[in-house]
Design a protein around this motif. Structure first.
Motif, PDB file in Angstrom:
ATOM      1  N   TYR A  23       0.927  -1.272  -0.072  1.00  0.00           N
ATOM      2  CA  TYR A  23      -0.082   0.045  -0.131  1.00  0.00           C
ATOM      3  C   TYR A  23       0.973   1.109   0.159  1.00  0.00           C
ATOM      4  O   TYR A  23       2.040   1.232   0.448  1.00  0.00           O
ATOM      5  N   TYR A  55      -3.545   3.895  -1.737  1.00  0.00           N
ATOM      6  CA  TYR A  55      -3.729   3.146  -3.085  1.00  0.00           C
ATOM      7  C   TYR A  55      -2.728   1.979  -3.046  1.00  0.00           C
ATOM      8  O   TYR A  55      -1.904   1.826  -2.052  1.00  0.00           O
ATOM      9  N   LYS A  57      -0.227  -0.825  -4.899  1.00  0.00           N
ATOM     10  CA  LYS A  57       0.848  -1.352  -6.013  1.00  0.00           C
ATOM     11  C   LYS A  57       0.697  -2.897  -5.985  1.00  0.00           C
ATOM     12  O   LYS A  57       1.174  -3.619  -5.271  1.00  0.00           O
ATOM     13  N   ARG A 122      -6.690  11.301  -7.254  1.00  0.00           N
ATOM     14  CA  ARG A 122      -6.680  10.071  -7.290  1.00  0.00           C
ATOM     15  C   ARG A 122      -5.755   9.363  -8.178  1.00  0.00           C
ATOM     16  O   ARG A 122      -5.778   9.793  -9.357  1.00  0.00           O
ATOM     17  N   PRO A 123      -4.970   8.458  -7.726  1.00  0.00           N
ATOM     18  CA  PRO A 123      -3.657   7.855  -8.298  1.00  0.00           C
ATOM     19  C   PRO A 123      -4.424   7.129  -9.691  1.00  0.00           C
ATOM     20  O   PRO A 123      -5.403   6.365  -9.645  1.00  0.00           O
ATOM     21  N   ILE A 125      -4.576   4.213 -12.280  1.00  0.00           N
ATOM     22  CA  ILE A 125      -4.049   2.894 -12.376  1.00  0.00           C
ATOM     23  C   ILE A 125      -2.981   2.740 -13.524  1.00  0.00           C
ATOM     24  O   ILE A 125      -2.127   2.028 -13.417  1.00  0.00           O
ATOM     25  N   LYS A 128       0.478   3.938 -12.417  1.00  0.00           N
ATOM     26  CA  LYS A 128       1.146   3.438 -11.144  1.00  0.00           C
ATOM     27  C   LYS A 128       1.067   1.930 -11.259  1.00  0.00           C
ATOM     28  O   LYS A 128       1.870   1.524 -10.373  1.00  0.00           O
TER      29      LYS A 128
END
Length: 230
Positions: A23, A55, A57, A122-123, A125, A128
């Motif tokens: 995370y 978020y 990984k 907002r990361p 997707i 990342k």
């Protein structure tokens, strides 16, 4: 589809293989908040986060020291997100600040690689969660070997040149507070990793370059970046 095997990282304490989830804490470094400027007070959020923003990984992103990272086609540069990672050693739910560090097995270096992108609230997707976008390691230092995780210097080098110096003393939520606040709304399990936050601006690399992250007491993590279209 079968689950990917645990990522192998040298550890002095259990769990000896990182079998959980990685995370990341977004906007937990003061420089990252400052970089947003007035955008932080604009809609839709109208202010700084009141709780940790996390978020994931996913496992396809995990890589080890020395493993090449592919720069995707049509992407000129990638960002190097150097962070301290907390390796969880015991089930962790609703921890107090005073007891939070007792649930940490140790610490390691995390390179949260990203494709530069906006907005940052907002990361993304695709930006990342690409293959190899989270090198870890090369070892986990036992908790006892790091007397104060809130006073560690983090350095990022690109092709041997120092590009960034940051410190965990600049975290919005210090390490124990972050862990306590995260476990207030979710449970962390042994083998999970929590990256405590990335400083801004993140150094950038191109294909053909090498990045090295050093954190006091944790050693170094090195990865080269290659052309993903080759």
């Amino acid at each position: 589809m079968p689950l990917a095997p645990p990522i192998a990282v040298s550890m002095d304490v259990p769990p000896y293989r990182l079998s959980g989830t990685v995370y990341g804490a977004l906007l937990n470094h003061r420089t990252a908040l400052q970089a947003l400027g007035d955008a932080m007070t604009q809609p839709p959020y109208n202010g700084a986060p009141q709780a940790p923003v996390l978020y994931i990984k996913p496992r396809n992103t995990l890589a080890v020291d020395g493993e090449p990272v592919a720069v995707p086609p049509a992407v000129a540069e990638l960002e190097i997100g150097a962070s301290l990672g907390l390796v969880i050693g015991r089930p962790s739910c609703r921890l107090s600040v005073d007891r939070a560090l007792q649930h940490v097995a140790g610490y390691l270096i995390v390179n949260d690689v990203s494709v530069p992108h906006l907005p940052y609230f907002r990361p993304s997707i695709p930006a990342k969660a690409r293959d190899g976008f989270c090198p870890l390691g090369p070892r986990v230092a036992p908790r006892a070997a790091v007397p104060n995780p809130d006073a560690l210097t983090i350095r990022v080098y690109v092709d041997g040149e120092l590009k960034q110096t940051a410190t965990t003393s600049q975290l919005v939520r210090p390490v124990a507070r972050l862990l306590a606040d995260v476990t207030d709304f979710m449970t962390l399990s042994p083998g999970d990793v929590l990256a405590v936050g990335v400083a801004a601006p993140a150094p950038r690399v191109r294909a053909g370059q090498q990045a090295r992250i050093e954190i006091d007491g944790l050693g170094r993590l090195e990865n080269c970046f290659v052309d993903g279209a080759a």
